[in-house]
Design an enzyme around this catalytic site. Structure first.
Site, mmCIF file in Angstrom:
data_model
loop_
_atom_site.group_PDB
_atom_site.id
_atom_site.type_symbol
_atom_site.label_atom_id
_atom_site.label_comp_id
_atom_site.label_asym_id
_atom_site.label_seq_id
_atom_site.Cartn_x
_atom_site.Cartn_y
_atom_site.Cartn_z
ATOM 1 N N CYS A 163 -1.754 0.943 7.295
ATOM 2 C CA CYS A 163 -3.186 0.630 7.375
ATOM 3 C C CYS A 163 -3.537 -0.650 6.609
ATOM 4 C CB CYS A 163 -4.044 1.775 6.830
ATOM 5 S SG CYS A 163 -3.958 3.309 7.750
ATOM 6 N N ARG A 164 -3.696 -0.507 5.309
ATOM 7 C CA ARG A 164 -4.247 -1.591 4.500
ATOM 8 C C ARG A 164 -3.338 -2.808 4.386
ATOM 9 N NH1 ARG A 164 -5.314 1.785 -0.707
ATOM 10 N NH2 ARG A 164 -3.386 2.708 0.054
ATOM 11 N N SER A 165 -2.103 -2.613 3.935
ATOM 12 C CA SER A 165 -1.243 -3.791 3.742
ATOM 13 C C SER A 165 -0.898 -4.485 5.059
ATOM 14 C CB SER A 165 -0.003 -3.460 2.916
ATOM 15 O OG SER A 165 0.826 -2.505 3.532
ATOM 16 N N CYS A 215 0.861 -1.180 0.000
ATOM 17 C CA CYS A 215 0.000 0.000 0.000
ATOM 18 C C CYS A 215 0.897 1.229 0.000
ATOM 19 C CB CYS A 215 -1.004 -0.014 1.156
ATOM 20 S SG CYS A 215 -0.315 0.195 2.806
ATOM 21 N N ASN A 237 2.250 1.582 4.432
ATOM 22 C CA ASN A 237 2.421 0.355 5.205
ATOM 23 C C ASN A 237 2.026 0.528 6.670
ATOM 24 O OD1 ASN A 237 5.003 -1.932 6.189
ATOM 25 N ND2 ASN A 237 3.070 -2.482 5.267
ATOM 26 N N ASP A 245 -8.358 3.438 1.012
ATOM 27 C CA ASP A 245 -7.475 3.888 2.080
ATOM 28 C C ASP A 245 -8.319 4.528 3.183
ATOM 29 O OD1 ASP A 245 -5.508 4.889 3.728
ATOM 30 O OD2 ASP A 245 -4.341 5.773 2.105
#
Length: 166
Positions: A25-27, A20, A23, A132
């Site tokens: 939140c999402r990943s 993402c 690095n 995001d």
């Protein structure tokens, strides 16, 4: 129909990178969930998962507090993550590199044999983006967790089949 996985570079082993922007939140959410699903499926010894960001703003820091709280409330361990940045070698060291959105995918040079969107494996919305949640509220993190859980479950099933594991 489930998306096809590329063959492993090393027979019997597999490496997945999740990417993402920062690095935090999402990943990392996907990393934690996918690792747990792989462990539950008995694949943790043969499938390695790493996550990174395309930017360097958060290198060495833990994941966003809201992401960690969402994972913790759902029964996951979010304590070990430390942000890291993508290096060009990741594209050659991993069997599959999965981006969270189209901007991340463009940063990776676009889709290819071993590079795709994470949600390529989402049974509900194949090929969709993981939005995001950083600038939004807690509900955005919950939405991401739902996407990540179902996509990780599908990806784990694909890895089981590819690696010949029950």
């Amino acid at each position: 129909m489930t998306a096809a996985l590329p063959a492993p570079r090393t027979p019997g082993r597999y490496a997945v990178a999740l990417v993402c922007l920062g690095n935090i939140c999402r990943s990392p959410m996907a990393h934690v969930v996918l690792e747990q699903r792989l462990d539950e499926a008995g694949l943790s010894g043969v499938v390695r998962v790493l996550s990174c960001g395309t930017g360097d703003w958060h290198v060495g820091k833990p994941m966003d507090e809201r992401a960690a709280a969402t994972l913790t409330a759902a029964g996951y361990d979010a304590t070990r993550h430390r942000a890291q940045q993508l290096t060009p070698s990741w594209l050659h060291e991993h069997d599959l590199v999965l981006a969270m959105d189209h901007a991340n995918l463009a940063d990776l040079g676009g889709a290819g044999e071993r590079v795709a969107l994470f949600r390529t494996f989402d049974p509900v919305d194949p090929g969709g983006e993981v939005p995001d949640p950083y600038y939004g509220g807690d509900d955005g993190f919950e939405e991401v967790l739902q996407m990540v859980e179902r996509t990780s479950a599908a990806l784990t099933g694909s890895l089981q089949r590819l690696l010949g594991r029950p």
